[in-house]
Scaffold this active site. Structure first.
Site, PDB file in Angstrom:
ATOM      1  N   GLY A  31       0.819  -1.204   0.000  1.00 38.70           N
ATOM      2  CA  GLY A  31       0.000   0.000   0.000  1.00 38.70           C
ATOM      3  C   GLY A  31       0.854   1.254   0.000  1.00 38.70           C
ATOM      4  O   GLY A  31       1.970   1.274  -0.542  1.00 38.70           O
ATOM      5  N   SER A  32       0.367   2.313   0.648  1.00 41.27           N
ATOM      6  CA  SER A  32       1.015   3.622   0.541  1.00 41.27           C
ATOM      7  C   SER A  32       2.379   3.706   1.208  1.00 41.27           C
ATOM      8  O   SER A  32       3.111   4.678   0.964  1.00 41.27           O
ATOM      9  CB  SER A  32       0.100   4.703   1.115  1.00 41.27           C
ATOM     10  OG  SER A  32      -0.946   4.993   0.218  1.00 41.27           O
TER      11      SER A  32
END
Length: 680
Positions: free
Chosen positions: A298-299
Site C-alpha cells: 500500500g502507501s
C-alpha cells in the site's frame, strides 16, 4: 662344477633370499610402526576401550547487551552397555526395575538394554531424583552420564528469532538452527577398558576426555526494545489494540532496525510460542511472518516511488501538480482519496497528502525501465539475506508484461508483493543516506573464555540514492507526520518521519473484500535516524493509519527514551493539524502528562490534579482505559486531560477515526476485478 662349489652357491642364494626377506620385513615393520602406528593404536584402543559420551554444554544466546535469551542447564541421561547387561544374566530384572523408575514400558526398556550395540541411551533428560535412584540400584551395565537441556528464561520473548533445540540439543529453528555448528560444542567421554567378552577388566584403566563447550551467539536484538515491540503486538492480538474495537487480527508483526547498520533491534510476530514447550504449539504459531509472509504494502511503498522520482530528477518538491481527483490510465480512473481531489499542490504537498494521482504521475514520469531499476536496487523480488531460514523473496509483476496501468498501481504500492523485512530494509536505505544494508541478527560470536572469536561488521549491499536525495526525502517524510497523513505517529519534541499503508488481503488466489493488511512505517530522529520501525497487522476491517500507527508511535517513544535520545528543542510540540483521534493543545508553558492507565477513577483524578491538570471524563465504568493526551506527552501546564472509562479491555475509546478517508482504500475500490500475483 664340483659339488662343493654348487653347495656354496646354494648357500649364498639362500642367504640372499633370507636377507631380502628380512629387509622387506624390517621395512614393513617400520612402515606399520611409524606410518600406521597411531592409527592402529587408536583402533586397538577402540576395540578394548569403550566410552560413555559426555555431552558438551551448548553455547548461550544473548541479546546485544549480554542478557541471556537461551541457555543450557545441567541434566542427566540414563544409558546401558548391552554386552555387560547380557553377561550379567539379569536383563529381565534390570528392565523391570528401570521401567518403574523411568516410567517406561518394560518391553521398551528391555529392548534398549539388550540391543546389539556398544552403548544405548535408555532415557534422556531425567530429573536429579530419578538419576539418583538409578545410581543407588547399581544395576550391571546401567549408568548415568552428564547431559544438558535447553532453557529459554524469557519464555516467548524473541522466540521467532531464537527458535528452539530438540531433545538431542540439535538446533531445529531460528538462530538455534542457523548457528548450530558454532553452539553445539565437541562431546567428551569417559573411557573404560573392557575385555573381548564386553566385561570391564578388573582395576582397568579409565580416561576422561573433557567436552568442549559451545560458543555463545550474541544477537543484535535489544531485549528491552524487543519487549516494547511484543507488548504492543500482544495488546493487538488480545483485542486491546487502539481503534480496533476489541477485534483481533489474524496476525501481526513489528520490526525495529538501526537504519545506519542494518542491525535488527527487535523482530516480534504473533501468533507466537514458548520455545520451552514448542511441541505444544501448532506449526503456524512458529512461522516467522515478518520474514516468510508477503503482502501488498500500500502507501508505505510510496516512499520508494518518491525516492526514485527525486533521484532521477523527474520532480522537484516545489513543482506544482494539479489533482483533479483522479488519474486516467488506459481508460481507467484511479481516484484520489479526497473527494474532488486536492487541486493545486506542490509535490511536497503531494507526499504530505499521500495523493494517489500525484504518485501515479511520478511513476509515469519514471517509466517502466527506471521504475524496475529502483525496485531491484532497493532489494524487492529478492532475499535480503537475513539469517533466518525460509525467507520469502516477494513477487514482482512481470516487467515484460507490465502496462502503464500496472505501473500506476505499483507506484502507489498495490500489485507487487513484498515482505516486511524487505520493506523495512528499503525504507532504512532512504533514511540512512541512500545505502541498502544487509539486515543482521548476529552481532558477534563469543568463545567459552569470553573472548570474541568472530565479530560481525555492517554489510553495505549497494548505494541506491544519493545523500542529497536521502536528506531531501527525510525532510519531506517528516512533513508527512507533522503536516500530513502521518500525524498519528507524531511525537511532541521529536522529529519523526513516517507513512501509512493499507492493502487488500489475498486468499485462494483472489482478493478478500473488506479485509485489509494495515501497516505503518516510521523512522526517527528524521534528521539523524537511529530507529526505523514497521508494523504490519494482517486481517482487519480497518485502515492502516488508524490501527498500525499507535503501536509504532508507542514503541518509538519508549525506544527513543530508553536509548537516551533526548527531544530536539527545535522540534514541534504539536502537529499542524490534529487528527480526529488526537488532541494536542497549543503549548506555551510545557508540562508532562502522567500515566493513569488502569487506575481507578478516584486515584487517577488525584494523580492528575496533583500534577496541575484538569480532568474531563467520558464513558462509564470504574477503570481508566485510555487518556488524551497520552502519558509523557508535553502539553501546556494546567490543561485538561480527557479520561475514558470502561470495565472491559478493548472498549472503543478514540474519536470517530473511521470517518476519515483512506488513500489506499479509495484506490482499491476503483480497481475491482484485479487478480493478485502468484509465485512463478
Amino acid at each position: 662344477m664340483s659339488p662343493y662349489v654348487v653347495m656354496r652357491k646354494r648357500i649364498a642364494f639362500l642367504f640372499l633370499c633370507v636377507t631380502a626377506f628380512l629387509i622387506v620385513l624390517i621395512i614393513r615393520l617400520g612402515y606399520v610402526q611409524l606410518a600406521q602406528g597411531m592409527q592402529l593404536s587408536k583402533k586397538a584402543d577402540e576395540s578394548h576401550f569403550r566410552g560413555v559420551p559426555v555431552a558438551p554444554k551448548r553455547g548461550n544466546i544473548e541479546d546485544r547487551n549480554g542478557n541471556l535469551l537461551a541457555m543450557s542447564i545441567s541434566t542427566e541421561t540414563v544409558y546401558a552397555l548391552p554386552a555387560e547387561v547380557k553377561a550379567s544374566g539379569r536383563a529381565a530384572e534390570t528392565a523391570q526395575k528401570l521401567s518403574e523408575i523411568l516410567q517406561m514400558p518394560v518391553a521398551d526398556v528391555q529392548e534398549r538394554i539388550t540391543k546389539r550395540s556398544a552403548l544405548e541411551y535408555v532415557k534422556k533428560k531425567v530429573t536429579p531424583e530419578v538419576s539418583a535412584q538409578v545410581r543407588n540400584l547399581a544395576l550391571p551395565g546401567i549408568g548415568v552420564t552428564e547431559d544438558s537441556q535447553r532453557y529459554y528464561p524469557n519464555g516467548a520473548l524473541a522466540s521467532h528469532i531464537i527458535g528452539f533445540a530438540g531433545i538431542d540439543n540439535q538446533g531445529l529453528e531460528g538462530i538455534e538452527l542457523t548457528r548450530d555448528a558454532q553452539m553445539k560444542g565437541i562431546p567428551g567421554a569417559v573411557l573404560s577398558e573392557f575385555a573381548a567378552n564386553g566385561i570391564p577388566l578388573p582395576q582397568a584403566q579409565q580416561m576422561y576426555l573433557a567436552p568442549k563447550q559451545g560458543n555463545t551467539i550474541r544477537l543484535t536484538i535489544d531485549k528491552n526494545i524487543q519487549a516494547f515491540a511484543e507488548r504492543e503486538i500482544q495488546k493487538i492480538m488480545s483485542g486491546q489494540g487502539t481503534n480496533m474495537n476489541g477485534q483481533v487480527p489474524k496476525s501481526a508483526s513489528l520490526l525495529v532496525m538501526d537504519p545506519s547498520t542494518g542491525e535488527m533491534l527487535a523482530l516480534a510476530s504473533a501468533p507466537t510460542f514458548d520455545p520451552n514447550k514448542y511441541q505444544e504449539y501448532d506449526s503456524s504459531a512458529r512461522r516467522n511472518i515478518a520474514i516468510q509472509n508477503g503482502y501488498e504494502p500500500g502507501s508505505t511503498f510510496k516512499i520508494i516511488t518518491l525516492a526514485a522520482a527525486l533521484e532521477e530528477k523527474k520532480i522537484k518538491p516545489t513543482e506544482h501538480y494539479f489533482d483533479r481527483g483522479f488519474y486516467t490510465v488506459l481508460g481507467k480512473n484511479v481516484r484520489c482519496w479526497k473527494a474532488g481531489g486536492h487541486g493545486d499542490q506542490t509535490f511536497r504537498q503531494v507526499a504530505e497528502n499521500s495523493c494517489n494521482p500525484g504518485f501515479i504521475e511520478m511513476g509515469q514520469r519514471l517509466g517502466i525501465d527506471k521504475f524496475y531499476k529502483y525496485l531491484t536496487a532497493f532489494g524487492f523480488g529478492q532475499k535480503t539475506g537475513i539469517e533466518m531460514s525460509g525467507e520469502a523473496t516477494g513477487i514482482l509483476a512481470n516487467k515484460k508484461k507490465a502496462t502503464a496501468l500496472d505501473l500506476a498501481t505499483m507506484s502507489i504500492g498495490q500489485t507487487n508483493n513484498v515482505t516486511a523485512i524487505q520493506l523495512l530494509t528499503a525504507i532504512s536505505a532512504v533514511a540512512n543516506g541512500g545505502t541498502l544494508m544487509k539486515p543482521q541478527l548476529v552481532k558477534e560470536i563469543v568463545g567459552p573464555s569470553g573472548k570474541v572469536v568472530e565479530p560481525f561488521q555492517k554489510q553495505e549491499v549497494r548505494r541506491v540514492i544519493s545523500e542529497d536525495t536521502s536528506k531531501l526525502e527525510r525532510e519531506i517524510l517528516e512533513s508527512v507526520v507533522t503536516n500530513g497523513t502521518g500525524r498519528r505517529a507524531f511525537l511532541p519534541g521529536y522529529r519523526v518521519a513516517g507513512k501509512t499503508g493499507t492493502a487488500q488481503k489475498v486468499a485462494n488466489g483472489s482478493y478478500i473484500q473488506g479485509e485489509y493488511v494495515a501497516s505503518f512505517v516510521s523512522f526517527a530522529p528524521a534528521n539523524d535516524p537511529k530507529l526505523a520501525i514497521l508494523a504490519v497487522i494482517d486481517g482487519v476491517p480497518f485502515f492502516g493509519g488508524a490501527v498500525a500507527s499507535p503501536p509504532v508511535q508507542s514503541v518509538m517513544l519508549d525506544s527513543l527514551k530508553y536509548l537516551g535520545i533526548k527531544p530536539d528543542l527545535n522540534a514541534p510540540l504539536t502537529p499542524s493539524k490534529p487528527m480526529p483521534d488526537q488532541i494536542f493543545a497549543p503549548v506555551k508553558k510545557a508540562a508532562t502528562v502522567p500515566s493513569v492507565l488502569g487506575l481507578p477513577l478516584g486515584e487517577a483524578q488525584k494523580v492528575l490534579t496533583q500534577a496541575g491538570f484538569k480532568v474531563m471524563i467520558e464513558g462509564e465504568g470504574q477503570t481508566i482505559l485510555d487518556q488524551i493526551p497520552q502519558a509523557d506527552v508535553q502539553v501546556e501546564a494546567g490543561s485538561t486531560v480527557l479520561l475514558y472509562l470502561g470495565n472491559e479491555a478493548g472498549t472503543q475509546t478514540m474519536g470517530q477515526w473511521w470517518e476519515d478517508e483512506d488513500e489506499d482504500v479509495e484506490a482499491i475500490e476503483m480497481m475491482q476485478g484485479r487478480t493478485p500475483l502468484t509465485a512463478p
